[in-house]
Design a protein around this motif. Sequence first.
Motif, short mmCIF file in Angstrom:
data_model
loop_
_atom_site.label_atom_id
_atom_site.label_comp_id
_atom_site.label_asym_id
_atom_site.label_seq_id
_atom_site.Cartn_x
_atom_site.Cartn_y
_atom_site.Cartn_z
N LEU A 28 0.82 -1.22 0.00
CA LEU A 28 0.00 0.00 0.00
C LEU A 28 0.86 1.27 0.00
N CYS A 29 2.13 1.12 0.37
CA CYS A 29 2.99 2.31 0.38
C CYS A 29 3.45 2.68 -1.02
N ALA A 30 3.33 1.74 -1.97
CA ALA A 30 3.91 1.96 -3.30
C ALA A 30 3.47 3.29 -3.91
N ASP A 31 2.17 3.45 -4.04
CA ASP A 31 1.65 4.63 -4.73
C ASP A 31 1.88 5.93 -3.97
N SER A 32 2.23 5.83 -2.69
CA SER A 32 2.44 7.05 -1.92
C SER A 32 3.78 7.69 -2.27
N CYS A 33 4.66 6.93 -2.90
CA CYS A 33 6.03 7.39 -3.14
C CYS A 33 6.17 7.97 -4.53
N PHE A 34 6.62 9.22 -4.59
CA PHE A 34 6.71 9.84 -5.92
C PHE A 34 7.81 9.21 -6.76
N PHE A 35 8.82 8.65 -6.12
CA PHE A 35 9.87 7.97 -6.90
C PHE A 35 9.27 6.76 -7.63
N TYR A 36 8.44 6.02 -6.93
CA TYR A 36 7.79 4.85 -7.53
C TYR A 36 6.94 5.27 -8.74
N ARG A 37 6.21 6.36 -8.57
CA ARG A 37 5.29 6.79 -9.63
C ARG A 37 6.03 7.27 -10.87
N ILE A 38 7.13 8.02 -10.66
CA ILE A 38 7.81 8.56 -11.85
C ILE A 38 8.74 7.53 -12.50
N HIS A 39 9.02 6.44 -11.81
CA HIS A 39 9.85 5.40 -12.43
C HIS A 39 8.97 4.28 -12.99
N ASN A 40 7.89 4.68 -13.59
CA ASN A 40 6.98 3.71 -14.23
C ASN A 40 6.61 2.56 -13.31
N ARG A 41 6.33 2.89 -12.08
CA ARG A 41 5.89 1.91 -11.10
C ARG A 41 6.89 0.74 -10.99
N ASP A 42 8.15 1.10 -10.97
CA ASP A 42 9.19 0.09 -10.81
C ASP A 42 9.09 -0.48 -9.39
N PRO A 43 8.86 -1.79 -9.27
CA PRO A 43 8.70 -2.37 -7.92
C PRO A 43 9.90 -2.12 -7.02
N LYS A 44 11.07 -1.91 -7.63
CA LYS A 44 12.26 -1.65 -6.80
C LYS A 44 12.22 -0.26 -6.17
N GLN A 45 11.21 0.53 -6.54
CA GLN A 45 11.05 1.84 -5.91
C GLN A 45 9.94 1.85 -4.86
N VAL A 46 9.38 0.69 -4.56
CA VAL A 46 8.37 0.62 -3.50
C VAL A 46 9.06 0.91 -2.17
N PRO A 47 8.55 1.86 -1.39
CA PRO A 47 9.25 2.20 -0.14
C PRO A 47 9.58 0.99 0.73
N ALA A 48 8.64 0.08 0.91
CA ALA A 48 8.90 -1.08 1.76
C ALA A 48 10.05 -1.92 1.20
N TYR A 49 10.11 -2.04 -0.11
CA TYR A 49 11.21 -2.80 -0.72
C TYR A 49 12.53 -2.09 -0.48
N LYS A 50 12.51 -0.76 -0.67
CA LYS A 50 13.75 0.00 -0.53
C LYS A 50 14.31 -0.12 0.88
N ILE A 51 13.45 -0.07 1.87
CA ILE A 51 13.97 -0.13 3.24
C ILE A 51 14.31 -1.57 3.64
N GLN A 52 13.49 -2.51 3.18
CA GLN A 52 13.78 -3.91 3.53
C GLN A 52 15.09 -4.38 2.87
N SER A 53 15.34 -3.90 1.65
CA SER A 53 16.53 -4.38 0.94
C SER A 53 17.80 -3.64 1.37
N SER A 54 17.64 -2.56 2.13
CA SER A 54 18.84 -1.85 2.61
C SER A 54 18.98 -2.05 4.12
N LEU A 55 18.25 -1.26 4.90
CA LEU A 55 18.34 -1.39 6.36
C LEU A 55 17.95 -2.80 6.82
#
Lengths: 462, 225
Positions: free
Chosen positions: A68-95
């Motif tokens: 549900l966080c995906a669409d809230s992130c402007f990075f996700y939206r402008i990168h053609n809904r790239d799943p790697k820009q989903v906030p939860a993915y970004k934080i889970q795959s880093s921190l």
Amino acid sequence: MPEGTLCNKNPIQTQEALKTLLSDTRGKKYYEEMKSIEVDSRLLWDTINKTFHSRMRTWLEICAHCGLCADSCFFYRIHNRDPKQVPAYKIQSSLGEIIRRKGNVDNKFMWMAMETAWAKCTCCNRCGLYCPHGIDMGVMFSYLRGLLYQQGFVPWELKIGAGMHRLYHAQMDVTDEDFVETFKWMAEEYQEDYPGLSIPIDNVGADIMYTVNAREVKHYPEALAEAAILFHLAGENWTIPSSGWEQTSLAMFAGDWEACKMQVEHVYAAMERLRPKRMVGTECGHAHRATVVEGPYWAGRKDGKPPVESLHYVEWVAEALRTGKLKIDPSKRIKERITLQDSCNYVRNHGLKEITREIIGYIVEPGYFVDMAPNRDHNYCCGGGGGLNGIGIFREQRNKALITKRDQIIKTGATLVLAPCHNCWDAIRDIEKEYRIGIRWSFLKSLLIDMVEIPEHLKLNE
Amino acid sequence: MYNFLTGPGLCLSIGICLIGLLVRGVWYVKGLNWQLDRVAYTAHPKAGIKGAVRSIVFWILPFGTRSWRAQPFMALLFYTFHIGVICIPLFLEAHQMILQEKLGLSFALLNQNLADILSWGVIISAVFLLLRRIALPEVRILTTKHDYVVLFLSVAPFITGLICRYELGNDSFWLLAHIISGEMLLIAVPFTKLSHILLFFMSRAQLGMDFGIKRGGMKGKGLTW
């Protein structure tokens, strides 16, 4: 433990170190060295054990992976809904991955984490409003930045910025003398137009202590003059501190928490010394966030408040207009389609959503203001927040990040964008530079200067 | 077997669930730190409570937040699923009989038709939640085995329960399967993401306090969730 001469785990503590780092154009050698610095896994894991407690631990653990966080992130939206820009993915795959591996990560991983923390998140905290579990990934990215900074994986400009705070108590090499002299010089420049205009310095017990952004001193001194003129016209009993005048904190963007504490304590010391009734800060979002919202915690203030009540500039303007201290000449109200940029740092993250609209009511002719959609708490970041505006190696990502705001502005049909925030102002300026959409952009002060009525007793004697 | 599962087994699984949750809750609160979290939790109790309550209430209300309204289909699945998984275990007549007999507890009863609707609602919404996990790239990339296990654990008592209810197959086998799956679910709660039964409220309250105390709650009308 291989360390570079420029890129290493040590903060900038000396003028020499700062000069050497500054002389490395665009951080070429710095980033070259960064490719081979080693991760101190033990330090990383120790730091995590000391600072990573139930709030963030629970966030990472109970994330339902619902997206549900995906669409809230402007990075996700402008990168053609790239799943790697989903906030939860970004934080889970880093921190998240650092935690799962108990700090055993390598150089390559830290590069990825650095890009994720600074070029894929501006810490705008919008995702926190869209997660059913209340997981605020902006908070976690800010935390991750601290871990990365400690290991030496921080963008060159922010390492410099944090160092500036440590050495100058300012985000750039502006000394206390530079500040006072520039302010005085600006007052002299405008004294002819505004008789009696003066800069009260270090007055104890003033109603207002005014703090600024160092780049106003260095690059935009008119902003100081405008602030002085508006306080003068409003008849305020105000003062500037000769030291402790810098409200910003690039250290916050860098994740240098020690420098954050040093910086904010310097401002608080000025408050304690001058004992003003209130502090008013300039039109800067992150400066307000650093000094008023987060700063009390860095300084260990248990009530979460600065030593004196502290206002963002928009709060002072709204109050001055409401109480009639400042009066707008009705014939000079804005008659151009205008929109407003809600700064994440003091709107979503400090509740000042209606204040700016109250100001609009005074300065814009009815029918000319068009809100962006979405707005207020749910606004989008300008695209340059969290330090991204100033990071050379992520310029391409930043320029792409501007697209959301560009399209929001275009939809309003506005030709003037009011941006009472330095970072937003820069980003909106760059939207015009990069995409040529035919807009002007402005702080509040420069608009107000042309609109306010000059009280009879302060008028020039012709 | 039946007697064990509905006697000591039931008490044990409920005990593990409740004590486990209690431990998680205490551990959560003990781990909060005003300075590290940068939230003055105790300095502004009124603003903190208001923020926490708003943060929970708006998210519990169907379509109470912008996030739910932006994803109406997901919201529908979410509420259908959760209303069923909360109401059926507590209020189904057959469960009430056991609770009354073993623990002396009794709540309001669900009428059988409504219970059927809620149970089927859980199964159908779970199927769609599963499909959503597989079909949507932004959900698929996040999904781990844990998510499938948790979904299966949550739905298994409903599948076996409906088989019993419609008397399909071997009654005593499916009844045992139902009780075992239900007790497995209870035991799993504190050790898996199912701990969100409690931690949802804790986490929402925490963020609500963050916004209520520090991030603007004392400046205006409060955050619009």
